[in-house]
Design a protein around this motif. Structure first.
Motif, PDB file in Angstrom:
ATOM      1  N   SER A 177       1.862  14.263   2.947  1.00 31.94           N
ATOM      2  CA  SER A 177       0.803  14.103   2.248  1.00 31.94           C
ATOM      3  C   SER A 177       0.533  12.321   2.182  1.00 31.94           C
ATOM      4  N   MET A 215       1.429   4.088  -3.071  1.00 31.44           N
ATOM      5  CA  MET A 215       1.031   5.618  -2.652  1.00 31.44           C
ATOM      6  C   MET A 215       2.240   6.377  -2.839  1.00 31.44           C
ATOM      7  N   GLU A 257      -0.843  11.770   6.039  1.00 25.99           N
ATOM      8  CA  GLU A 257      -2.052  11.984   6.212  1.00 25.99           C
ATOM      9  C   GLU A 257      -2.964  10.915   5.251  1.00 25.99           C
ATOM     10  N   ALA A 258      -2.485  10.676   4.179  1.00 22.83           N
ATOM     11  CA  ALA A 258      -3.483   9.723   3.379  1.00 22.83           C
ATOM     12  C   ALA A 258      -3.555   8.463   4.180  1.00 22.83           C
ATOM     13  N   ILE A 259      -2.396   7.900   4.607  1.00 25.67           N
ATOM     14  CA  ILE A 259      -2.511   6.369   5.287  1.00 25.67           C
ATOM     15  C   ILE A 259      -3.397   6.481   6.487  1.00 25.67           C
ATOM     16  N   ARG A 260      -3.076   7.623   7.202  1.00 29.95           N
ATOM     17  CA  ARG A 260      -3.639   7.586   8.670  1.00 29.95           C
ATOM     18  C   ARG A 260      -5.359   7.915   8.215  1.00 29.95           C
ATOM     19  N   GLU A 261      -5.793   8.754   7.419  1.00 30.51           N
ATOM     20  CA  GLU A 261      -7.216   8.657   7.018  1.00 30.51           C
ATOM     21  C   GLU A 261      -7.889   7.608   6.352  1.00 30.51           C
ATOM     22  N   ARG A 262      -7.066   6.788   5.871  1.00 31.98           N
ATOM     23  CA  ARG A 262      -7.754   5.558   4.957  1.00 31.98           C
ATOM     24  C   ARG A 262      -7.647   4.444   5.714  1.00 31.98           C
ATOM     25  N   PHE A 263      -6.518   4.208   6.492  1.00 36.81           N
ATOM     26  CA  PHE A 263      -6.317   3.058   7.251  1.00 36.81           C
ATOM     27  C   PHE A 263      -6.030   3.022   8.728  1.00 36.81           C
ATOM     28  N   GLU A 264      -5.996   4.404   9.204  1.00 34.65           N
ATOM     29  CA  GLU A 264      -6.069   4.673  10.703  1.00 34.65           C
ATOM     30  C   GLU A 264      -4.532   3.912  11.243  1.00 34.65           C
ATOM     31  N   ILE A 320       0.898  -1.183   0.015  1.00 35.87           N
ATOM     32  CA  ILE A 320       0.083  -0.002  -0.086  1.00 35.87           C
ATOM     33  C   ILE A 320       0.875   1.399  -0.036  1.00 35.87           C
TER      34      ILE A 320
END
Length: 202
Positions: free
Chosen positions: A155, A112, A158-165, A108
């Protein structure tokens, strides 16, 4: 009778078709197995070649340029940065489950991060001892290469935190040049990662 003869011929043809179908299916399965084996070998070779560069076992990029290109690794410039990615909040699970989770997260993050970096530069992520290290070659056209990579790293986090916590820490080295610079960038990123782990061991 004629009907029986026709039925016999049809049955024979059906058996022949089934035989051919089985043969084609077997060939297709073998081709798939070969492709999967080659893909696995490609991943291993990419990791080995990138690992040699990161650990300072390559004195000149020209010496391994052909080998790198054979496995789809091409650098647009001789200016490099290493960005090292670590997971901050792994789940408590068995060693086997953790290995599966790490492999999934690697895929992942690689997809990304390589997409983010690929908009302006060229980067390749490799898993070395559970730490994800990306070797990034400058694509030019940016005022500050290091700042550009840091912004991309933010970026990604932030994207990994938002999508996968999942929380990540990304250590970004300064830019260095040539093959020896790759090892210096890797060492620098590793020191940043180790320092961060000392401050906040999780």
């Amino acid at each position: 009778t004629a009907l029986k003869q026709i039925g016999t011929i049809d049955t024979g043809r059906i058996d022949e078709y089934r035989y051919l179908e089985t043969g084609f299916t077997k060939i297709a399965d073998e081709n798939t197995d070969i492709k999967q084996t080659l893909k696995q070998q490609e991943v291993i070779m990419r990791k080995a070649l990138l690992g040699r560069g990161l650990r300072g076992h390559v004195r000149s990029m020209a010496s391994i340029a052909d080998a790198l290109a054979e496995y789809g690794i091409v650098f647009p410039s001789d200016e490099f940065i290493v960005a090292q990615v670590t997971l901050l909040n792994r789940l408590e699970e068995t060693a086997e489950e953790e290995a599966v989770e790490l492999e999934m997260m690697f895929l992942i993050i690689r997809n990304m991060f390589e997409d983010l970096v690929g908009k302006s530069h060229r980067g390749y992520l490799v898993d070395m001892d559970g730490v994800f290290s990306m070797l990034i070659s400058s694509g030019g056209g940016c005022v500050d290469f290091s700042d550009d990579v840091r912004n991309m790293s933010k970026s990604l986090v932030e994207a990994i935190r938002e999508r996968f916590e999942v929380d990540l820490f990304v250590a970004v080295s300064q830019s260095h040049v040539e093959a020896l610079g790759i090892a210096a960038a890797y060492s620098e990123a590793t020191e940043i990662t180790q320092y961060a782990e000392l401050i906040d061991p999780g």
